[in-house]
Design a protein around this motif. Structure first.
Motif, short mmCIF file in Angstrom:
data_model
loop_
_atom_site.label_atom_id
_atom_site.label_comp_id
_atom_site.label_asym_id
_atom_site.label_seq_id
_atom_site.Cartn_x
_atom_site.Cartn_y
_atom_site.Cartn_z
N LEU A 1 42.08 -46.40 -49.53
CA LEU A 1 40.65 -46.31 -49.83
C LEU A 1 39.82 -46.41 -48.56
O LEU A 1 38.78 -45.75 -48.44
CB LEU A 1 40.26 -47.41 -50.83
CG LEU A 1 41.02 -47.40 -52.16
CD1 LEU A 1 40.39 -48.38 -53.13
CD2 LEU A 1 41.10 -46.00 -52.76
N VAL A 2 40.27 -47.22 -47.61
CA VAL A 2 39.58 -47.27 -46.31
C VAL A 2 39.70 -45.93 -45.60
O VAL A 2 38.74 -45.43 -45.02
CB VAL A 2 40.16 -48.40 -45.44
CG1 VAL A 2 39.60 -48.32 -44.02
CG2 VAL A 2 39.84 -49.76 -46.05
N SER B 1 34.21 -39.79 -45.09
CA SER B 1 32.90 -39.91 -45.73
C SER B 1 32.97 -40.01 -47.25
O SER B 1 32.09 -39.53 -47.95
CB SER B 1 31.99 -38.75 -45.33
OG SER B 1 31.75 -38.75 -43.95
N LEU B 2 34.03 -40.63 -47.76
CA LEU B 2 34.15 -40.87 -49.20
C LEU B 2 34.24 -42.36 -49.45
O LEU B 2 35.19 -43.01 -49.01
CB LEU B 2 35.41 -40.19 -49.75
CG LEU B 2 35.29 -38.72 -50.15
CD1 LEU B 2 36.64 -38.20 -50.60
CD2 LEU B 2 34.27 -38.53 -51.26
N ALA B 3 33.28 -42.89 -50.17
CA ALA B 3 33.31 -44.30 -50.53
C ALA B 3 33.65 -44.39 -52.02
O ALA B 3 32.91 -43.90 -52.87
CB ALA B 3 31.96 -44.95 -50.25
N VAL B 4 34.78 -44.99 -52.33
CA VAL B 4 35.22 -45.13 -53.73
C VAL B 4 34.49 -46.31 -54.37
O VAL B 4 34.49 -47.42 -53.81
CB VAL B 4 36.74 -45.35 -53.77
CG1 VAL B 4 37.20 -45.69 -55.18
CG2 VAL B 4 37.46 -44.10 -53.28
N SER C 1 42.17 -35.04 -54.16
CA SER C 1 42.98 -34.33 -53.17
C SER C 1 43.20 -35.18 -51.93
O SER C 1 44.29 -35.16 -51.34
CB SER C 1 42.33 -32.99 -52.79
OG SER C 1 41.31 -33.15 -51.83
N LYS C 2 42.21 -35.95 -51.53
CA LYS C 2 42.35 -36.77 -50.33
C LYS C 2 43.24 -37.98 -50.57
O LYS C 2 43.97 -38.40 -49.67
CB LYS C 2 40.97 -37.16 -49.80
CG LYS C 2 40.21 -35.94 -49.27
CD LYS C 2 38.79 -36.22 -48.85
CE LYS C 2 38.12 -34.93 -48.35
NZ LYS C 2 36.71 -35.12 -47.97
N SER D 1 33.15 -37.23 -40.51
CA SER D 1 33.72 -35.90 -40.41
C SER D 1 33.76 -35.15 -41.73
O SER D 1 34.17 -34.00 -41.76
CB SER D 1 35.15 -36.00 -39.85
OG SER D 1 35.95 -36.83 -40.65
N ARG D 2 33.36 -35.76 -42.81
CA ARG D 2 33.31 -35.02 -44.07
C ARG D 2 31.99 -35.33 -44.75
O ARG D 2 31.45 -36.40 -44.64
CB ARG D 2 34.45 -35.47 -45.01
CG ARG D 2 35.81 -34.80 -44.72
CD ARG D 2 35.75 -33.30 -44.92
NE ARG D 2 37.05 -32.73 -45.14
CZ ARG D 2 37.86 -32.29 -44.17
NH1 ARG D 2 37.53 -32.42 -42.91
NH2 ARG D 2 39.00 -31.70 -44.49
#
Length: 226
Positions: free
Chosen positions: A65-66, A72-75, A136-137, A225-226
């Motif tokens: 998750l980190v 640039s994805l915060a769960v 996907s990530k 980066s995303r």
């Protein structure tokens, strides 16, 4: 099942000259690797704060998750509770069914809805807060050589907006796996660590090329980066 739509290669991979592809990789990972101008996404491939990533191949962890944050994805907390708590055993079983990490280019049979990774992907999409990009990530963290990152920017470049695994598998296997071998060679020429898979080299080249096409201003130092 209809035949997959062919995938479109990024322009940097349509020419035998490696210069543009290597420049795109350097913009993302830094040159040399990890230089201060590298984007935070460079950490996605190698982040392992506990030193137990290999042992945790069959379960989602806080480190995963980190790593998403580097892209640039915060769960949301509620999503983390499902992935790391309520359904941790369910997803561990599904990851085990996928089997060990291996190169997508070595998958000889067409990928179909009954393929274990497809079932895992669909189960992830049932988790509140998990969409296609997040799923996907997460999968790319657990099986980086087998399962590619997908997002809207790479989809614009490749033209593969849905069910992109099979078109990419075909492209990697074509002509004696020439694309797969080239991606690994680019990784080595760029001085990237072995944790960076051929799929991630492809993803980064696509993403950087897409950003170049659509961004009006250059990227700031150490930006997301995303």
């Amino acid at each position: 099942m209809p035949p997959p739509v062919p995938i479109r290669l990024p322009e940097a991979l349509t020419t035998p000259d490696d210069e543009v592809a290597l420049k795109l990789l350097a913009e993302y990972y830094g040159h040399p690797y990890g230089a201060p101008h590298a984007l935070t996404g460079a950490g996605f491939d190698v982040w392992d704060s506990t030193g137990t990533r290999a042992e945790d191949a069959n379960r989602f962890t806080a480190d995963d998750l980190v790593a998403l944050m580097f892209l640039s994805l915060a769960v949301p907390a509620s999503t983390a509770l499902v992935l790391l708590g309520d359904r941790v055993a369910d997803f561990a079983g599904l990851l085990a069914e996928v089997g060990p990490d291996r190169d997508l280019a070595d998958e000889e049979e067409p990928l179909h809805p009954g393929w274990p990774a497809w079932r895992l992907y669909q189960e992830l999409l049932e988790v509140p807060g998990v969409g296609r990009t997040t799923a996907s990530k997460l999968l790319a963290r657990k099986r980086p050589r087998l399962l590619p990152v997908w997002d809207t920017e790479t989809a614009k470049v490749t033209g593969a907006r849905s069910k992109h695994w099979e078109p990419l598998r075909l492209a990697l296997r074509a002509d004696g796996k020439v694309l797969h071998r080239r991606l690994l060679r680019l990784r080595d020429l760029a001085g990237l660590p072995s944790q960076v898979s051929a799929l991630r080299v492809f993803d980064v080249i696509c993403w950087r090329e897409g950003i170049r096409r659509h961004a009006a201003t250059p990227a700031p130092r150490r930006r997301w980066s995303r």
